[in-house]
Design a protein around this motif. Structure first.
Motif, PDB file in Angstrom:
ATOM      1  N   UNK A 199      39.525  40.712  35.978  1.00 19.54           N
ATOM      2  CA  UNK A 199      40.065  41.164  37.263  1.00 19.54           C
ATOM      3  C   UNK A 199      40.937  40.047  37.816  1.00 19.54           C
ATOM      4  N   UNK A 200      42.237  40.229  37.647  1.00 18.99           N
ATOM      5  CA  UNK A 200      43.164  39.113  37.828  1.00 18.99           C
ATOM      6  C   UNK A 200      44.237  39.446  38.848  1.00 18.99           C
ATOM      7  N   UNK A 201      44.964  38.446  39.275  1.00 20.64           N
ATOM      8  CA  UNK A 201      46.057  38.692  40.209  1.00 20.64           C
ATOM      9  C   UNK A 201      46.576  37.409  40.796  1.00 20.64           C
ATOM     10  N   UNK A 202      46.908  37.464  42.062  1.00 20.97           N
ATOM     11  CA  UNK A 202      47.361  36.286  42.786  1.00 20.97           C
ATOM     12  C   UNK A 202      47.219  36.630  44.258  1.00 20.97           C
ATOM     13  N   UNK A 203      47.704  35.769  45.147  1.00 21.30           N
ATOM     14  CA  UNK A 203      47.609  36.084  46.568  1.00 21.30           C
ATOM     15  C   UNK A 203      48.244  37.465  46.819  1.00 21.30           C
ATOM     16  N   UNK A 204      47.605  38.284  47.580  1.00 20.82           N
ATOM     17  CA  UNK A 204      48.085  39.607  48.000  1.00 20.82           C
ATOM     18  C   UNK A 204      48.100  40.660  46.890  1.00 20.82           C
ATOM     19  N   UNK A 205      47.628  40.322  45.720  1.00 19.47           N
ATOM     20  CA  UNK A 205      47.391  41.375  44.711  1.00 19.47           C
ATOM     21  C   UNK A 205      46.200  40.988  43.824  1.00 19.47           C
ATOM     22  N   UNK A 206      45.080  40.901  44.492  1.00 21.22           N
ATOM     23  CA  UNK A 206      43.876  40.422  43.827  1.00 21.22           C
ATOM     24  C   UNK A 206      43.187  41.519  42.996  1.00 21.22           C
ATOM     25  N   UNK A 207      42.466  41.069  42.004  1.00 18.95           N
ATOM     26  CA  UNK A 207      41.519  41.889  41.235  1.00 18.95           C
ATOM     27  C   UNK A 207      42.096  43.164  40.629  1.00 18.95           C
ATOM     28  N   UNK A 208      43.248  42.997  39.968  1.00 15.80           N
ATOM     29  CA  UNK A 208      43.776  44.109  39.179  1.00 15.80           C
ATOM     30  C   UNK A 208      43.099  44.074  37.807  1.00 15.80           C
ATOM     31  N   UNK A 209      42.511  45.192  37.391  1.00 15.20           N
ATOM     32  CA  UNK A 209      41.838  45.162  36.083  1.00 15.20           C
ATOM     33  C   UNK A 209      42.839  45.015  34.937  1.00 15.20           C
ATOM     34  N   UNK A 210      42.456  44.235  33.966  1.00  8.38           N
ATOM     35  CA  UNK A 210      43.332  43.956  32.827  1.00  8.38           C
ATOM     36  C   UNK A 210      42.448  43.974  31.591  1.00  8.38           C
ATOM     37  N   UNK A 211      42.803  44.767  30.595  1.00 10.88           N
ATOM     38  CA  UNK A 211      41.881  44.825  29.460  1.00 10.88           C
ATOM     39  C   UNK A 211      42.581  44.567  28.134  1.00 10.88           C
ATOM     40  N   UNK A 212      41.805  44.090  27.179  1.00  6.99           N
ATOM     41  CA  UNK A 212      42.320  43.860  25.830  1.00  6.99           C
ATOM     42  C   UNK A 212      41.147  43.876  24.856  1.00  6.99           C
ATOM     43  N   UNK A 213      41.476  44.127  23.601  1.00  8.66           N
ATOM     44  CA  UNK A 213      40.419  44.147  22.579  1.00  8.66           C
ATOM     45  C   UNK A 213      39.996  42.727  22.243  1.00  8.66           C
TER      46      UNK A 213
ATOM     47  N   UNK B  49      37.885  27.156  44.474  1.00  9.91           N
ATOM     48  CA  UNK B  49      37.302  28.405  44.967  1.00  9.91           C
ATOM     49  C   UNK B  49      37.397  29.396  43.826  1.00  9.91           C
ATOM     50  N   UNK B  50      36.717  30.534  43.961  1.00 11.28           N
ATOM     51  CA  UNK B  50      36.685  31.427  42.794  1.00 11.28           C
ATOM     52  C   UNK B  50      38.070  31.987  42.478  1.00 11.28           C
ATOM     53  N   UNK B  51      38.924  32.079  43.489  1.00 15.44           N
ATOM     54  CA  UNK B  51      40.376  32.275  43.324  1.00 15.44           C
ATOM     55  C   UNK B  51      40.875  33.708  43.390  1.00 15.44           C
ATOM     56  N   UNK B  52      42.161  33.794  43.818  1.00 14.44           N
ATOM     57  CA  UNK B  52      42.888  35.069  43.759  1.00 14.44           C
ATOM     58  C   UNK B  52      43.190  35.411  42.301  1.00 14.44           C
ATOM     59  N   UNK B  53      43.370  34.355  41.506  1.00 19.85           N
ATOM     60  CA  UNK B  53      43.933  34.534  40.165  1.00 19.85           C
ATOM     61  C   UNK B  53      42.948  35.195  39.201  1.00 19.85           C
ATOM     62  N   UNK B  54      41.686  34.788  39.268  1.00 19.98           N
ATOM     63  CA  UNK B  54      40.654  35.375  38.411  1.00 19.98           C
ATOM     64  C   UNK B  54      39.401  35.563  39.244  1.00 19.98           C
ATOM     65  N   UNK B  55      38.659  36.589  38.956  1.00 14.93           N
ATOM     66  CA  UNK B  55      37.391  36.810  39.647  1.00 14.93           C
ATOM     67  C   UNK B  55      36.258  36.490  38.675  1.00 14.93           C
ATOM     68  N   UNK B  56      35.150  35.915  39.176  1.00 13.88           N
ATOM     69  CA  UNK B  56      34.069  35.561  38.249  1.00 13.88           C
ATOM     70  C   UNK B  56      33.277  36.783  37.777  1.00 13.88           C
TER      71      UNK B  56
ATOM     72  N   UNK C 295      33.402  39.807  34.463  1.00 18.05           N
ATOM     73  CA  UNK C 295      34.020  40.350  33.242  1.00 18.05           C
ATOM     74  C   UNK C 295      33.167  41.506  32.750  1.00 18.05           C
ATOM     75  N   UNK C 296      33.834  42.507  32.204  1.00 13.89           N
ATOM     76  CA  UNK C 296      33.102  43.608  31.575  1.00 13.89           C
ATOM     77  C   UNK C 296      33.461  43.631  30.094  1.00 13.89           C
TER      78      UNK C 296
END
Ligand code: GLA
Length: 744
Positions: free
Chosen positions: A196-210, A224-231, A233-234
Motif C-alpha cells: 500500500x504505497x503512495x506519497x503525500x496526498x495519495x496514500x495507500x494505493x494498492x500495488x500488486x505483483x507476483x 514515521x511509518x510514512x506516506x510512501x509505504x504502509x506497514x 502487506x498481503x
C-alpha cells in the motif's frame, strides 16, 4: 482454541476453528516452521513437513543430523552466518566482534490471554478466554543471549500476534543490530504480494505483483511509518479475489522505521520478515537488559480479501483501539484549516462555529496557528502558549465560547516539532535531533524535537497538559509534519546512537500514554501531513487518524478504498471540503463529497458561511443522515465491491450485524454516453430476507448478491429505479432495508 505441545516430537500446534500454526524443535535445537494455514487435525508428528533437503553447497551444523542444513529449513527466527544464506531475523554484535548467533530451544510456557508489551502498542484481550499465548525461550550459550518468542492465537479468527524479546545473559555488553518481530517461511511462492504505497496526498494505493526468486521489500526510513509505504502487506494466491481464496496479512504495529520483505529462494520457499528497519538501528544491551520488539499481527483466511480486511477491522477496532471512544459513534466535526489556514481571529472562528452548529455539527476543531508566533509556518512551533492577540481569552476562553454555542471544542497540536524561530529553540537549541557540528536540514521550516530525551517529552507534556487542564478540550488532532533527518541525540553516548529512531517513537508513545491517561475522555486523532502515520501503532493511542491531506472526493475514494484493506472505517478521518478542491482543483458535487466522507468519521473542512442557502440546507441533511447511520457505517461490516483503481465506477458498502440494514456507496468518475448497464453485486446480506432499496423496489438478498443491483447511465435506457444522470464525479447511496412483509 488450543495450544498443544507434543513432548516426544517437540511439536507445537496453535489451533482454533479457522487456522493451524505448527512448529517443531529440531534435533539441532532450531525452532522450525511447519505449517500456517487453514485448520488441520492435530497429530503427534508433522516432521514430514520439514522437507529438509540435502543439496550441494549447503553447510551443516555439526551438532545436528545430516540433511538439516539451515539453508533448507523453514525457521521461526533465523540468523545469518551459520549456513542459512537468506535474510535473518536477528543479528547481535558481540564483544569479540562476532555477529553470529544461533538460538536453540530451551523451554516454553503456555498461558491464557495475552501479555501487554511495556511501552509499546499491541493488541489486547479483555478476558483470558479470548486468546492463548505461547512463550518459547531459546538460548545461544556461546554469545550469552536469550530469546523469547511470543505467539498469541485469538479465539475466533485466524489471527496470530507475534513479537520477540532478546535478553543479554552474558557477562558483557552486546549490540543488537537486527531484531525483527516476525519471520514466516512458507513452503511455496505461488503468491501475489500487495503493498500500500503512495506519497503525500495519495496514500495507500494498492500495488500488486507476483512473487518470484529474489527479494521484494517495502520500508520506511523517514522516522514515521510514512506516506510512501504502509506497514502492511498481503500475500494472496493468484486466484484469490475479494470474496474467496487464500490470503495472509502481515501488519506491523509500529509507527517508526520499518521493513517488510519477502525473499523467495531457488527452491521456491518464501520467507517473510517484518520488523524495525535494521538500517541505522542498533540497541546496546548491558548484562541483564532486554530489548522487546514491537508486535506484528498475521491473519490467515481462505475467505478472500474482504474477509481478511474484516478480521483486521474488528481486531483493530475492538482490541487495539482503547478508551471510551473505542465503541462510541464519532462526533461530526468542522475543522478550520482549509477554511482559514493561518488567517483567523476569534471572531472569524466563532462565525464558522456558529454556522456549523446551525447545520448540526457537534465539534469545532481549531487547527494550526493558535499559539506563540505561529502566524505562518515559519515560526512558533514548540511554544504551546495561546496567541492572545488572536484569541483574547486564550484557548480556555475560546473553548468556553464554543461550548456555549452548544458544541464541543477540539485543538490541533504538533508536539514533536520546533521552529528555529521559537522561544523553545532559542532556550534549548540542543533539544532537536541534529549532529553536533552540522546544520540540521529543515523541512517545512521546522526541526524535530529529540523525543528520545525524557526531559524534552516532560517539557512538552507540561505545556500541553496545562492547556488541557485549563480549557474545555474534547478532541486533539496530533500532527507530525516532517520526516526525520540527522537522527542523532546529544543526550546519548556514541554507542547508543543507533537507538535514537526507536527511542524517539517510544517517547511519542510515552507522551500519548500520559495524555490519554490524564485526559481519558479526549478523543485523539493522529495525523502526519495527512496519512504519514496511519498505522496500527497510532491506533492504540488515537482511535482515529486523518487519512490524507487530499480532500478531493474522487481522490479520497481511492485513498479510503486502499486504506480499508487493513484499517476500519471508524478510524478514517474524512471531511467534506470546498471546491475547487485545494489539492487537485477539481470541482465535484457537494453530494459526492458527502457520500465519500460518510464512509469514515465524517466532518467538514470549509467555511459553511460561504455556501449558498441551498447548499447549507444540503449540509444540514448530510449531518442529519450521518447521525442516523454512523453506528451502521462505523461499526458495521465493510465490503469493497468494485475497485476505483480498475474501474470508472466503484462501490463499497457496510452491513449491520443483524443484516437488516446495509448502505452502499457508488461512485462514478466520468460520465459516459450510451453506455452498458452495470450490476453491483452486493455482499453480506441474508439471502432469504427481502430488501427494499432506497424505499423503492424490493429484492431478495440472494438476488442482490448473485445478480446484483442494476445501475445504468442516463442515456442508456431504463431499468429499475437506478438511472444515473449524465454528470462527472457522480455518486449515489443505496440504502437497503430488510422488510418482513414483502411478497415478491
Ligand atoms: C498538516 C495536516 C493538515 C493541517 C496542517 C496544519 O498538513 O495534515 O490537516 O493540520 O498540517 O499545518
Amino acid at each position: 482454541m488450543f495450544i498443544n505441545y507434543h513432548e516426544r516430537t517437540r511439536t507445537f500446534h496453535l489451533q482454533n476453528d479457522k487456522i493451524s500454526y505448527i512448529m517443531c524443535v529440531l534435533k539441532t535445537g532450531t525452532l522450525a516452521q511447519l505449517y500456517f494455514g487453514k485448520k488441520i487435525h492435530d497429530r503427534e508428528d508433522f516432521s514430514h513437513l520439514l522437507e529438509g533437503a540435502v543439496r550441494s553447497h549447503s553447510a551443516f551444523p555439526q551438532d545436528g543430523e545430516y540433511g538439516y542444513s539451515p539453508e533448507h529449513i523453514k525457521q521461526e527466527y533465523p540468523s545469518f552466518g551459520t549456513g542459512d544464506f537468506r535474510q535473518g531475523a536477528v543479528e547481535i554484535m558481540q564483544e569479540n566482534g562476532s555477529r553470529l548467533c544461533r538460538f536453540k530451544y530451551s523451554s516454553h510456557s503456555i498461558s491464557a490471554g495475552k501479555p501487554s508489551l511495556p511501552g509499546l502498542p499491541a493488541v489486547y484481550t479483555e478476558s483470558d478466554d479470548e486468546a492463548m499465548t505461547l512463550s518459547i525461550i531459546l538460548e545461544d550459550p556461546a554469545c550469552g543471549a536469550e530469546l523469547t518468542l511470543l505467539y498469541t492465537i485469538f479465539e475466533d479468527e485466524g489471527i496470530i500476534a507475534r513479537s520477540a524479546k532478546i535478553t543479554n545473559r552474558s557477562g558483557s555488553a552486546m549490540q543488537l543490530t537486527r531484531a525483527m518481530s516476525l519471520c514466516l517461511d512458507l513452503p511455496d511462492s505461488n503468491y501475489e504480494w500487495i503493498q500500500f504505497s503512495g506519497s503525500w496526498a495519495r496514500e495507500r494505493h494498492p500495488l500488486s505483483r507476483r512473487l518470484d526468486t529474489g527479494i521484494i521489500q517495502i520500508e520506511s526510513l523517514r522516522g514515521h511509518s510514512s506516506h510512501q509505504q504502509n506497514p502492511f502487506v498481503i500475500l494472496k494466491r493468484p486466484n484469490t479475489d475479494e470474496s474467496a481464496g487464500e490470503a495472509i496479512g502481515f501488519s506491523f504495529v509500529y509507527s517508526g522505521n520499518f521493513r517488510i520483505s519477502a525473499q523467495v529462494d531457488p527452491y521456491r520457499v518464501t520467507r517473510i520478515l517484518a520488523g524495525i528497519n535494521p538500517t541505522w538501528f542498533s540497541w546496546k544491551l548491558d548484562t541483564g537488559e532486554s530489548f522487546q520488539t514491537p508486535e506484528a499481527v498475521m491473519v490467515y483466511t481462505n475467505g478472500g480479501l474482504n474477509k481478511l480486511s474484516q478480521i483486521y477491522h474488528k481486531l483493530y477496532r475492538e482490541r487495539l483501539a482503547r478508551g471510551p471512544w473505542r465503541d462510541r459513534e464519532r462526533p461530526i466535526l468542522i475543522n478550520n484549516w482549509e477554511a482559514t489556514y493561518f488567517d483567523f481571529n476569534e471572531e472569524k472562528l466563532l462565525k464558522i462555529a456558529s454556522k456549523a452548529k446551525e447545520c448540526g455539527v457537534e465539534l469545532f476543531v481549531l487547527d494550526d496557528g493558535w499559539f506563540g508566533a505561529r502566524r505562518n509556518d515559519d515560526a512558533g512551533l514548540g511554544d504551546w502558549v495561546p496567541a492572545y492577540e488572536l484569541l483574547p481569552d486564550g484557548i480556555a476562553g475560546l473553548s468556553r465560547k464554543v461550548e456555549d454555542l452548544g458544541m464541543k471544542f477540539g485543538l490541533w497540536i504538533e508536539p514533536e516539532m520546533v521552529n528555529p524561530d521559537s522561544d523553545l529553540y532559542r532556550a534549548h537549541p540542543d533539544w532537536c535531533l541534529h549532529v553536533p557540528g552540522r546544520k540540521p536540514s529543515l523541512s517545512r521550516n521546522q526541526l524535530v524535537l529529540d523525543f528520545s530525551r525524557p526531559e524534552v517529552v516532560d517539557h512538552i507534556h507540561g505545556m500541553l497538559a496545562k492547556i488541557l487542564r485549563e480549557s474545555k478540550v474534547s478532541y486533539i488532532k496530533w500532527d507530525m509534519n516532517r520526516s526525520i533527518t540527522e537522527c542523532y541525540s546529544e543526550a546519548l553516548p556514541a554507542d547508543r546512537q543507533g537507538e535514537v529512531y526507536h527511542r524517539y517513537i517510544l517517547g511519542v508513545y510515552d507522551l500519548y500514554e500520559r495524555l490519554i491517561q490524564e485526559f481519558p475522555d479526549i478523543l485523539f486523532e493522529s495525523c502526519a501531513g495527512g496519512g504519514a502515520r496511519f498505522d496500527p501503532g497510532m491506533l492504540y493511542y488515537a482511535p482515529q487518524a486523518w487519512t490524507s491531506d487530499d480532500t478531493d472526493a474522487m481522490e479520497r475514494v481511492k485513498i479510503q478504498y486502499g486504506t480499508s484493506f487493513c484499517y476500519p472505517v471508524s478510524c478514517m478521518g474524512s471531511h467534506v471540503s470546498a471546491v475547487p478542491n485545494h489539492q487537485v482543483a477539481r470541482i465535484t458535487p457537494l453530494k459526492t463529497r458527502a457520500d465519500v466522507a460518510f464512509f469514515g468519521t465524517f466532518g467538514y473542512e470549509l467555511d459553511l458561511n460561504r455556501l449558498s442557502e441551498e447548499e447549507q440546507e444540503q449540509v444540514k441533511e448530510y449531518t442529519r443522515f450521518m447521525k442516523e447511520y454512523r453506528r451502521l457505517i462505523q461499526y458495521g461490516t465493510f465490503y469493497r465491491l468494485r475497485s476505483p483503481f480498475k474501474h470508472n465506477e466503484s462501490a463499497w458498502m457496510v452491513v449491520s450485524d443483524d443484516k437488516k440494514e446495509a448502505l452502499v456507496g457508488f461512485y462514478r468518475t466520468l460520465s459516459r454516453v450510451n453506455y452498458h448497464f452495470s450490476r453491483i453485486k452486493i455482499q453480506g446480506l441474508d439471502p432469504d430476507m427481502c430488501y427494499r432499496v432506497n424505499d423503492g423496489e424490493a429484492y431478495y438478498g440472494d438476488e442482490l448478491m448473485s445478480t446484483g443491483l442494476i445501475v445504468s447511465d442516463g442515456t442508456s435506457g431504463k431499468t429499475g429505479d437506478n438511472i444515473l444522470p449524465p454528470s462527472d464525479f457522480f455518486s449515489q447511496l443505496f440504502m437497503l432495508r430488510a422488510e418482513d412483509d414483502i411478497n415478491l
